[in-house]
Design a protein around this motif. Sequence first.
Motif, PDB file in Angstrom:
ATOM      1  N   GLY A  58      -4.307 -52.475 -66.507  1.00 31.52           N
ATOM      2  CA  GLY A  58      -5.185 -53.660 -66.767  1.00 31.52           C
ATOM      3  C   GLY A  58      -5.411 -54.277 -65.179  1.00 31.52           C
ATOM      4  O   GLY A  58      -5.897 -55.295 -65.244  1.00 31.52           O
TER       5      GLY A  58
ATOM      6  N   ARG B 110      -6.802 -50.269 -61.174  1.00 28.28           N
ATOM      7  CA  ARG B 110      -7.630 -49.592 -62.082  1.00 28.28           C
ATOM      8  C   ARG B 110      -7.789 -47.975 -61.878  1.00 28.28           C
ATOM      9  O   ARG B 110      -8.613 -47.494 -61.880  1.00 28.28           O
ATOM     10  CB  ARG B 110      -9.258 -50.131 -61.535  1.00 28.28           C
TER      11      ARG B 110
ATOM     12  N   PRO C 110      -1.848 -52.904 -70.450  1.00 24.82           N
ATOM     13  CA  PRO C 110      -3.466 -53.007 -70.250  1.00 24.82           C
ATOM     14  C   PRO C 110      -4.110 -54.190 -70.090  1.00 24.82           C
ATOM     15  O   PRO C 110      -5.123 -54.341 -69.579  1.00 24.82           O
ATOM     16  CB  PRO C 110      -3.796 -52.137 -71.740  1.00 24.82           C
ATOM     17  N   TYR C 111      -3.329 -55.184 -70.649  1.00 26.17           N
ATOM     18  CA  TYR C 111      -3.970 -56.659 -70.481  1.00 26.17           C
ATOM     19  C   TYR C 111      -2.636 -57.501 -70.712  1.00 26.17           C
ATOM     20  O   TYR C 111      -1.669 -57.190 -70.895  1.00 26.17           O
ATOM     21  CB  TYR C 111      -4.791 -56.891 -71.690  1.00 26.17           C
TER      22      TYR C 111
END
Length: 209
Positions: A125, A130, A138-139
Amino acid sequence: MSSFGRGRREEEEQVWVPRTKLGKLVNEGKITSLEEVFRTGQRVREAEIVKKLLPDLRNEVVGVSVVQKQTDAGELTRFSAVVAVGNGAGWFGVGKGKAMQTRDAIEKATVQALLNIIPVKLGCGSWECRCGGTHSVPYRIRGKAGSVTVQAMPGPRGLGLVAGPALKNLLQLAGVKDAWIRTFGSTNTMSSLANAVYDAFRMSHGLNV
């Protein structure tokens, strides 16, 4: 950090007699992955199921402490252990066990950690990277246990884990290689630290786990 994959454990696995329907399906080879178990919403009640489906699991003794209790017969001393397990590729669990002997407490905690194992959402993330890989989270994720709060933020490939040694070991068990980590509270309490990491991974799945 130690592995489950040798000697005595192999001998024990050979004589494993499943007690649950899920255990029998796994032992007969009708279920071959832990992903399938979670996807169908089945509950794991035998640690041997996890050992069989994830043979490359490793365990980490997070901490061992002495617990004393005053009883009518005098002071009762027991040991409390916290163990984390993971395969370094997206599976992670934490368990706690108490016993009169340290070794027994660690074994109980290990079994509990296996029963508590969950999948870890890996991804990339980071706006700097990227790459679409699975080297980070992912976050931003956040977990809390006791007074300890842990936040993990996506990091670019090659960053490493920007965290203390204890947190690094736990995140590596889960398969996270690059991330920024922030902690709050009494992080010297290792059991709370491990459970906060577990809570962060668990919360990343919402109510599906």
